[in-house]
Enzyme design. Structure first.
Site, short mmCIF file in Angstrom:
data_model
loop_
_atom_site.label_atom_id
_atom_site.label_comp_id
_atom_site.label_asym_id
_atom_site.label_seq_id
_atom_site.Cartn_x
_atom_site.Cartn_y
_atom_site.Cartn_z
N ASN A 59 -12.83 24.71 0.71
CA ASN A 59 -13.48 25.24 1.90
C ASN A 59 -12.57 25.37 3.12
OD1 ASN A 59 -15.64 25.15 0.20
ND2 ASN A 59 -16.80 23.65 1.36
N HIS A 85 -14.00 26.18 -10.56
CA HIS A 85 -13.55 26.45 -9.19
C HIS A 85 -12.03 26.42 -9.08
CE1 HIS A 85 -15.58 27.42 -5.57
NE2 HIS A 85 -15.57 26.25 -4.97
N PHE A 88 -8.57 21.34 -0.03
CA PHE A 88 -9.86 21.53 -0.68
C PHE A 88 -10.30 22.96 -0.39
CE2 PHE A 88 -9.61 17.00 -0.96
CZ PHE A 88 -10.14 16.74 -2.22
N TYR A 98 -10.80 17.63 -10.54
CA TYR A 98 -11.15 19.05 -10.48
C TYR A 98 -10.25 19.94 -11.33
CZ TYR A 98 -13.64 17.37 -6.37
OH TYR A 98 -14.46 16.67 -5.53
N ASP A 120 -12.05 32.10 -8.27
CA ASP A 120 -13.17 32.20 -9.20
C ASP A 120 -14.27 33.08 -8.61
OD1 ASP A 120 -13.38 29.77 -7.39
OD2 ASP A 120 -15.44 29.83 -8.14
N ASN A 165 -16.65 30.06 -0.32
CA ASN A 165 -16.22 29.35 0.89
C ASN A 165 -14.70 29.34 1.09
OD1 ASN A 165 -18.81 28.77 1.80
ND2 ASN A 165 -18.94 26.93 0.54
#
Length: 186
Positions: free
Chosen positions: A66, A19, A64, A14, A91, A112
């Protein structure tokens, strides 16, 4: 003391995705000040910088996206940092690539990571820097935000990362409302 949290997802997979632009901003600050990242006991990576005599704790939650609030709230409590001294960098699909927008409050706007933070800090009234990644022209949003920036967008996103880091450094010595007024005009 201030807490600056850049939102993103952990792992090489990632690292350069849309994100993870929040991670990119706090990485830029850590790089500028030549400070190392350390694993925190609150499921995140932290780095400490001093800007104009003001200590700033940089954070990259490892929960992560969320579940970002699960890292942020315990760090606030541990360092006794009030919500008005917290800035969240993340973002935003509703801003064009490379545009930044500073705000002192607002909803999660469908993000989220922000939903998690709002749930854990129990308010929507905290400082934030939204970094524009724009919306996909077609396709699913999840694939878009977990995709890398194309070469054509890289100069704009690099400029936005630099500008966001500049705003945070200004915030060390200037009330957020003044920083907001300065950077939202550009």
């Amino acid at each position: 003391m201030k807490l600056i949290a850049g939102l993103g997802n952990p792992g090489k997979k990632y690292e350069r995705t849309r994100h993870n632009v929040g991670f990119m901003v706090v990485d830029e600050l850590s790089f500028r000040h030549q400070t190392p990242w350390k694993k925190s006991k609150f499921n995140g990576m932290t780095s400490e910088i001093i800007v104009g005599g003001e200590k700033m704790i940089l954070v990259k939650p490892l929960t992560f996206m969320n579940a970002s609030g699960e890292c942020i709230r315990p760090l606030m409590d541990y360092y006794n940092i009030p919500i008005e001294d917290v800035v969240i960098v993340y973002d935003d699909l509703d801003l064009p690539v490379g545009k930044i927008r500073l705000r002192q409050k607002g909803s999660a706007g469908g993000h989220n990571g922000m939903k998690s933070i709002i749930q854990h800090v129990k308010t929507q009234e905290f400082n934030r820097i939204r970094v524009g990644v724009s919306r996909p022209l077609k396709g699913e949003v999840i694939h878009y935000v977990l995709g890398d920036f194309p070469k054509a967008e890289q100069p704009d996103i690099i400029a936005a990362i630099q500008k966001s880091a500049d705003a945070i450094e200004d915030y060390a010595q200037t009330p957020f409302i003044e920083v907001m007024n300065k950077y939202n005009q550009k």
